[in-house]
Design a protein around this motif. Structure first.
Motif, PDB file in Angstrom:
ATOM      1  N   VAL A 160       9.393  37.588 -18.126  1.00 23.21           N
ATOM      2  CA  VAL A 160       8.398  38.686 -17.766  1.00 23.21           C
ATOM      3  C   VAL A 160       8.490  38.903 -16.149  1.00 23.21           C
ATOM      4  CG1 VAL A 160       5.812  38.898 -17.463  1.00 23.21           C
ATOM      5  CG2 VAL A 160       6.835  37.764 -19.478  1.00 23.21           C
ATOM      6  N   ARG A 179       6.394  49.851 -11.668  1.00 22.32           N
ATOM      7  CA  ARG A 179       6.465  49.884 -13.327  1.00 22.32           C
ATOM      8  C   ARG A 179       7.516  50.752 -13.927  1.00 22.32           C
ATOM      9  NH1 ARG A 179       0.729  52.707 -15.200  1.00 22.32           N
ATOM     10  NH2 ARG A 179       0.580  51.687 -17.260  1.00 22.32           N
ATOM     11  N   LEU A 216       3.797  38.432 -27.835  1.00 16.58           N
ATOM     12  CA  LEU A 216       4.973  39.059 -28.158  1.00 16.58           C
ATOM     13  C   LEU A 216       5.816  38.134 -28.926  1.00 16.58           C
ATOM     14  CD1 LEU A 216       5.304  41.521 -25.097  1.00 16.58           C
ATOM     15  CD2 LEU A 216       4.667  42.041 -27.256  1.00 16.58           C
ATOM     16  N   ILE A 237       0.260  37.332 -22.838  1.00 12.94           N
ATOM     17  CA  ILE A 237       0.940  38.604 -23.252  1.00 12.94           C
ATOM     18  C   ILE A 237       2.296  38.352 -24.068  1.00 12.94           C
ATOM     19  CG2 ILE A 237       2.134  40.761 -22.725  1.00 12.94           C
ATOM     20  CD1 ILE A 237      -0.418  40.937 -20.707  1.00 12.94           C
ATOM     21  N   ARG A 238       3.066  37.327 -23.181  1.00 15.66           N
ATOM     22  CA  ARG A 238       4.375  37.056 -23.536  1.00 15.66           C
ATOM     23  C   ARG A 238       4.336  36.347 -24.887  1.00 15.66           C
ATOM     24  NH1 ARG A 238       7.798  33.009 -23.259  1.00 15.66           N
ATOM     25  NH2 ARG A 238      10.084  33.410 -23.139  1.00 15.66           N
ATOM     26  N   GLU A 265      -2.283  35.714 -17.524  1.00 16.69           N
ATOM     27  CA  GLU A 265      -2.338  36.703 -18.306  1.00 16.69           C
ATOM     28  C   GLU A 265      -1.015  37.300 -18.929  1.00 16.69           C
ATOM     29  OE1 GLU A 265      -4.263  41.492 -17.839  1.00 16.69           O
ATOM     30  OE2 GLU A 265      -4.443  39.825 -16.450  1.00 16.69           O
ATOM     31  N   LEU A 266      -0.031  37.253 -17.989  1.00 19.95           N
ATOM     32  CA  LEU A 266       1.510  37.532 -18.450  1.00 19.95           C
ATOM     33  C   LEU A 266       1.931  36.378 -19.419  1.00 19.95           C
ATOM     34  CD1 LEU A 266       2.820  38.674 -14.940  1.00 19.95           C
ATOM     35  CD2 LEU A 266       2.329  40.027 -16.980  1.00 19.95           C
ATOM     36  N   GLY A 303      10.357  48.631 -14.800  1.00 26.00           N
ATOM     37  CA  GLY A 303      10.138  47.763 -15.932  1.00 26.00           C
ATOM     38  C   GLY A 303       9.220  46.657 -15.698  1.00 26.00           C
ATOM     39  N   ALA A 304       8.714  46.723 -14.561  1.00 25.60           N
ATOM     40  CA  ALA A 304       7.892  45.235 -14.153  1.00 25.60           C
ATOM     41  C   ALA A 304       6.809  45.265 -15.350  1.00 25.60           C
ATOM     42  CB  ALA A 304       7.572  45.373 -12.719  1.00 25.60           C
ATOM     43  N   ASP A 305       6.392  44.101 -15.528  1.00 25.77           N
ATOM     44  CA  ASP A 305       5.035  43.844 -16.215  1.00 25.77           C
ATOM     45  C   ASP A 305       3.930  43.968 -15.600  1.00 25.77           C
ATOM     46  OD1 ASP A 305       6.630  42.841 -19.023  1.00 25.77           O
ATOM     47  OD2 ASP A 305       7.603  41.913 -17.389  1.00 25.77           O
ATOM     48  N   ALA A 306       3.797  43.190 -14.309  1.00 24.51           N
ATOM     49  CA  ALA A 306       2.696  43.613 -13.770  1.00 24.51           C
ATOM     50  C   ALA A 306       3.086  43.719 -11.972  1.00 24.51           C
ATOM     51  CB  ALA A 306       1.933  42.032 -13.659  1.00 24.51           C
ATOM     52  N   PHE A 307       2.150  44.138 -11.440  1.00 30.39           N
ATOM     53  CA  PHE A 307       2.228  44.589 -10.085  1.00 30.39           C
ATOM     54  C   PHE A 307       0.946  43.690  -9.139  1.00 30.39           C
ATOM     55  CE2 PHE A 307       1.433  46.457  -5.953  1.00 30.39           C
ATOM     56  CZ  PHE A 307       2.734  46.268  -5.565  1.00 30.39           C
ATOM     57  N   ARG A 325      -6.326  35.557  -7.785  1.00 33.80           N
ATOM     58  CA  ARG A 325      -5.743  36.671  -8.541  1.00 33.80           C
ATOM     59  C   ARG A 325      -4.339  36.287  -9.146  1.00 33.80           C
ATOM     60  NH1 ARG A 325      -7.507  40.249  -5.030  1.00 33.80           N
ATOM     61  NH2 ARG A 325      -5.447  40.338  -3.835  1.00 33.80           N
ATOM     62  N   THR A 367      -3.341  36.562 -12.942  1.00 31.05           N
ATOM     63  CA  THR A 367      -2.309  37.300 -13.428  1.00 31.05           C
ATOM     64  C   THR A 367      -1.272  36.756 -14.189  1.00 31.05           C
ATOM     65  OG1 THR A 367      -3.009  38.887 -11.608  1.00 31.05           O
ATOM     66  CG2 THR A 367      -0.619  39.314 -12.744  1.00 31.05           C
TER      67      THR A 367
END
Lengths: 149, 471
Positions: free
Chosen positions: A97, A111, A142, A138-139, A134-135, A114-118, A127, A131
């Motif tokens: 990720v 974005r 998946l 999500i990973r 959270e990533l 292809g980044a998953d977050a910024f 923060r 983040t």
């Protein structure tokens, strides 16, 4: 490449690897930000590795198979967005990720790369850690769904 | 995995473009909404100018939420003194102390370890407390630790790097002088510089706040007067002309002055929203004319503001009664009397009071008796001129019809030259006079009336129990 003492490396890329710690590869030149990222991510229970340019980050990603790459856009040799595109195009790094963490407000370009977050700098500990967590969630979903190997 | 984009919810962009409110609405107005979040700012000024109060007011205002603010004292003032004095202000809240606001005394560590102690303190503070605001008081005192210029530059660079890396807004307080701005490297790395100054006057001091720099943000330039009260800094932002200029064409309504014979000679009376300057010697009838104009408005159901610097409220009520009006009834019907002693007069505060009064939009007539008193109170004539010009523009935009009186001892011709700074801002200019050889023989001349025909002849004026009457 510097190495933190907490990183038992493995070739296997599941979430929560390295003796129960997810591995984060940080690409950052600013020593103050490196120091703070190292402190807050370690405190949050992650293992952290550093590089200072995009090329060595790509090489380290192949070796370390990190769960997350956190990269600044403004890094030498291969910039953060080019690094992101390379990671996303590389079949060996499909489970990695990418979080673009930059002084430049380039959400859209991140974005597109292809980044998953910024995240925009400066660093805010909560923060950043939220983040990253959270990533990883999500990973993890998946990986469990089989979208990535 | 790009469909799982989380950037929308956690970019941090809002925090970056946020403002840190000072706890003082007027200071926020001057700063364009407050200090930009995550900036490094210097608050400079000689001892006793209010730097610590300014910073403490901001800390207590912003206290609360998940993140602390930290106040670090260095070498100039012991922590005990800072805490002892801050408790005397209304904004002090003991419940915030120690929890939302953490105080750190670095004096002993700095004396023992040198400037490196500040770096260690900031590093540890950021890592363990994740503060939203850090105040260092005094930062200038670090220069007193026998640090070479090169070492100081390296130190500042490291401090700037550390403070810029984290989401924290920093305030470096110091007894800096204007010369220090060129000399000390912290001014180069500062995103914002605010100066607090004190200028001694004959009977009192005038204090001013001035923004010298605010990167990436607009702010109101110039000196803004303030007083220190139990509530903190009581600021009077410098009045600037409104962005929307008055359209003279749209103001075609004329007002009755209440002075028999005057309206006819003014082509029907002054236009709504215009400013009329009445210049005259003592006893020529300026105040009476101003009162007649004000009371005529009250008779017509208008709200009127009468500002007076000479007669106290009792004297003014007597003057109103002598014109046949019941002062209490007039005040109940819309006449507002504002008295400011010329001894305590500070133009900034009086202009802000006038501006606050007209902002409501209900005031239709305004009398200032006399603008010369403002002139005596102003340490800087240019400053008075700028204030009056801006005020008159605001009055015109709001359609407030104004009479200004000005005392003068000179004859008609020299008056025009002497009072040019007032007369050119006014739409209408009227001179009142009496002859030394015959004080009962008063006269009036309309020198100027913008956009209107008028009678330019010298006319006799009588004053009786009903006031002035122009023949």
């Amino acid at each position: 490449m510097s190495s933190s003492s907490e990183v038992p490396l493995s070739q296997d890329p599941p979430v929560a690897n390295r003796a129960g710690k997810a591995l984060i590869l940080v690409v950052e030149r600013d020593p103050h930000i490196r120091d703070l990222e190292s402190y807050f991510l370690n405190e949050a229970g992650f293992a952290v590795e550093f590089t200072t340019d995009g090329e060595s980050a790509l090489a380290a990603a192949h070796t370390l198979q990190p769960d997350i790459i956190i990269t600044e856009v403004l890094v030498p040799k291969l910039d953060g967005l080019a690094l992101c595109r390379s990671v996303k195009a590389d079949p060996d790094l499909r489970s990695t990720v990418v979080l673009v963490f930059s002084i430049l407000a380039v959400q859209s370009r991140a974005r597109e790369a292809g980044a998953d977050a910024f995240l925009l700098k400066p660093l805010a500990s909560k923060r950043l850690v939220d983040t990253v967590r959270e990533l990883l969630l999500i990973r993890s979903r998946l990986v469990n769904r089989g979208d990535v190997e | 995995m790009s469909e799982n984009w989380t950037g929308e919810i956690s970019t941090g962009e809002a925090a970056v473009f946020a403002r840190i409110a000072t706890g003082n609405p007027q200071a926020d107005e001057i700063l364009g909404g407050g200090f930009p979040a995550n900036s490094i700012n210097i608050v400079m000024g000689q001892p006793g100018t209010g730097k610590t109060i300014f910073a403490e007011q901001m800390l207590f205002h912003s206290a609360g939420g998940p993140r602390q603010s930290v106040y670090v004292t260095t070498l100039s003032e012991p922590m005990s003194k800072v805490l002892s004095y801050v408790q005397r202000f209304d904004f002090f809240d003991p419940d915030r102390f120690g929890g939302d606001i953490h105080y750190e005394d670095l004096g002993a560590d700095l004396a023992e370890q040198g400037p490196e102690a500040l770096i260690s303190c900031l590093d540890e503070t950021i890592k363990t407390r994740s503060p939203k605001i850090i105040v260092i008081d005094s930062f200038r005192a670090i220069h007193d630790l026998s640090v070479s210029n090169d070492d100081m530059r390296r130190l500042i660079s490291r401090i700037a790097g550390l403070l810029s890396a984290y989401e924290v807004t920093a305030f470096l307080l110091g007894e800096y002088t204007q010369d220090d701005i060129r000399r000390y490297p912290e001014f180069a790395i500062a995103d914002g510089i605010v100066e607090l100054a004190r200028q001694p006057q004959t009977t009192r001091d005038e204090r001013f706040l001035r923004v010298l720099k605010l990167r990436g943000s607009s702010y109101r330039e110039g000196q803004h007067a303030f007083r220190i009260t139990s509530g903190g800094l009581d600021l009077y932002p410098r009045l600037v002309a409104p962005r929307v200029p008055e359209s003279y064409d749209s103001l075609s309504t004329r007002l009755a002055t209440g002075v028999p014979g005057l309206d006819e000679r003014m082509g029907g009376g002054p236009f709504a929203g215009s400013t009329t300057l009445i210049v005259g010697m003592t006893g020529s009838g300026k105040t009476t004319l101003g009162l007649q104009f004000a009371l005529e408005g009250v008779k017509r159901g208008e709200e009127v503001l009468f500002i007076n610097f000479q007669e106290n409220p009792a004297q003014l009520r007597r003057a109103i009664a002598s014109l046949g009006f019941d002062p209490e009834a007039a005040q109940a019907s819309g006449l507002k009397l504002l008295y400011a002693s010329p001894v305590e007069l500070q133009i900034d505060s009086i202009v802000v009071q006038i501006f606050d009064a007209i902002k409501s939009g209900s005031i239709r007539r305004l009398v200032i008796d006399a603008v010369g008193d403002l002139s005596h109170a102003a340490s800087d004539p240019q400053r008075l001129h700028d204030y009056l010009y801006s005020l008159i523009q605001h009055l015109a935009v709001r359609g407030v019809t104004t009479v200004l009186t000005l005392e003068s001892w000179e004859g008609f011709t020299s008056q025009v030259e002497h009072h040019q700074q007032f007369s050119y801002m006014s739409d209408n200019l009227i001179f009142l006079a009496w002859r030394a050889e015959n004080p009962d023989r008063r006269t009036m001349r309309i020198v100027k009336m913008r956009g209107s025909t008028h009678d330019a002849a010298v006319r006799p004026v009588d004053i009786d129990a009903k006031g002035l009457r122009v023949s």
